[in-house]
Design a protein around this motif. Structure first.
Motif, short mmCIF file in Angstrom:
data_model
loop_
_atom_site.label_atom_id
_atom_site.label_comp_id
_atom_site.label_asym_id
_atom_site.label_seq_id
_atom_site.Cartn_x
_atom_site.Cartn_y
_atom_site.Cartn_z
N VAL A 136 0.84 -1.20 0.00
CA VAL A 136 0.00 0.00 0.00
C VAL A 136 0.88 1.25 0.00
O VAL A 136 0.62 2.20 -0.75
N GLN A 137 1.91 1.27 0.82
CA GLN A 137 2.81 2.43 0.86
C GLN A 137 3.48 2.65 -0.49
O GLN A 137 3.56 3.79 -0.98
N THR A 138 3.95 1.58 -1.10
CA THR A 138 4.61 1.69 -2.41
C THR A 138 3.64 2.22 -3.46
O THR A 138 3.97 3.12 -4.24
N GLN A 139 2.42 1.68 -3.48
CA GLN A 139 1.44 2.12 -4.47
C GLN A 139 1.03 3.56 -4.22
O GLN A 139 0.82 4.33 -5.17
N ALA A 140 0.91 3.97 -2.97
CA ALA A 140 0.56 5.36 -2.66
C ALA A 140 1.62 6.31 -3.19
O ALA A 140 1.30 7.39 -3.72
N GLN A 141 2.90 5.93 -3.08
CA GLN A 141 3.98 6.75 -3.62
C GLN A 141 3.90 6.84 -5.14
O GLN A 141 4.07 7.91 -5.73
N ARG A 142 3.60 5.72 -5.79
CA ARG A 142 3.46 5.72 -7.24
C ARG A 142 2.28 6.59 -7.68
O ARG A 142 2.37 7.35 -8.65
N ASP A 143 1.17 6.47 -6.95
CA ASP A 143 0.00 7.28 -7.28
C ASP A 143 0.30 8.77 -7.13
O ASP A 143 -0.12 9.58 -7.95
N LYS A 144 1.02 9.13 -6.08
CA LYS A 144 1.37 10.54 -5.85
C LYS A 144 2.20 11.07 -7.02
O LYS A 144 1.97 12.18 -7.51
N ALA A 145 3.15 10.26 -7.49
CA ALA A 145 3.98 10.67 -8.63
C ALA A 145 3.12 10.83 -9.88
O ALA A 145 3.27 11.80 -10.63
N SER A 146 2.20 9.91 -10.12
CA SER A 146 1.32 10.00 -11.30
C SER A 146 0.45 11.24 -11.22
O SER A 146 0.29 11.97 -12.20
N LEU A 147 -0.12 11.49 -10.05
CA LEU A 147 -0.99 12.65 -9.89
C LEU A 147 -0.24 13.96 -10.11
O LEU A 147 -0.80 14.91 -10.65
N SER A 148 1.05 13.99 -9.71
CA SER A 148 1.84 15.20 -9.93
C SER A 148 2.05 15.46 -11.43
O SER A 148 2.34 16.58 -11.83
N LEU A 149 1.90 14.43 -12.24
CA LEU A 149 2.02 14.56 -13.69
C LEU A 149 0.64 14.66 -14.36
O LEU A 149 0.52 14.53 -15.58
N ASP A 150 -0.40 14.90 -13.55
CA ASP A 150 -1.79 14.98 -14.03
C ASP A 150 -2.25 13.69 -14.70
O ASP A 150 -3.01 13.72 -15.67
N ILE A 151 -1.77 12.56 -14.19
CA ILE A 151 -2.19 11.26 -14.70
C ILE A 151 -3.00 10.57 -13.62
O ILE A 151 -2.57 10.48 -12.47
N ASN A 152 -4.18 10.08 -13.99
CA ASN A 152 -5.01 9.35 -13.05
C ASN A 152 -4.40 7.96 -12.90
O ASN A 152 -4.39 7.17 -13.85
N PRO A 153 -3.88 7.61 -11.70
CA PRO A 153 -3.22 6.31 -11.54
C PRO A 153 -4.16 5.12 -11.71
O PRO A 153 -3.72 4.03 -12.04
N ALA A 154 -5.44 5.33 -11.50
CA ALA A 154 -6.39 4.23 -11.63
C ALA A 154 -6.70 3.90 -13.08
O ALA A 154 -6.96 2.76 -13.42
#
Length: 128
Positions: A102-120
């Motif tokens: 969960v921690q790893t995925q949350a970090q990945r999602d944060k990086a995607s969101l900073s690039l305006d990419i919906n991680p889902a």
């Protein structure tokens, strides 16, 4: 100090007069997945089942207090199996593995969101 024989007898007698065991048959993989679920909740299968039964009849004995673990989000049997296999291969417990995942995925999602990419979805935010 170990209980005396008379105390054991009295306890068994009281249980026989006042308690009963509820049970059901379930496939072994499902039972194993349920035990993992209970472990992830910091509880035992007996406690989870007992709380469920009492909740169904409006006699809930325990209510989570502040700081205690409340029931969580159940995982699918496939997700539990994958977590068990992955945890075993890394030498972690299932809760340790899931926490790390969960921690790893949350970090990945944060990086995607900073690039305006919906991680889902992988799509650009606002263009979906």
């Amino acid at each position: 100090m170990a209980p005396r024989e008379s105390q054991k007898k009295a306890s068994l007698k009281w249980d026989k007069e006042n308690m009963t065991v509820l049970s059901c048959k379930i496939r072994k993989p499902q039972a194993a997945a349920f035990k993992v679920y209970c472990e992830n909740q910091g509880s035992t299968s007996n406690t989870v089942l007992k709380d469920f039964v009492l909740g169904c009849i409006g006699e809930q004995e325990t209510v989570p207090q502040a700081g205690e673990r409340a029931p969580g989000v159940p995982l699918s049997p496939e997700a539990v199996k994958a977590a068990q296999e992955a945890a075993e291969s890394t030498g972690e417990t299932v809760p340790q593995f899931i926490g790390r995942a969960v921690q790893t995925q949350a970090q990945r999602d944060k990086a995607s969101l900073s690039l305006d990419i919906n991680p889902a979805t992988g799509g650009k935010i606002g263009e979906e």
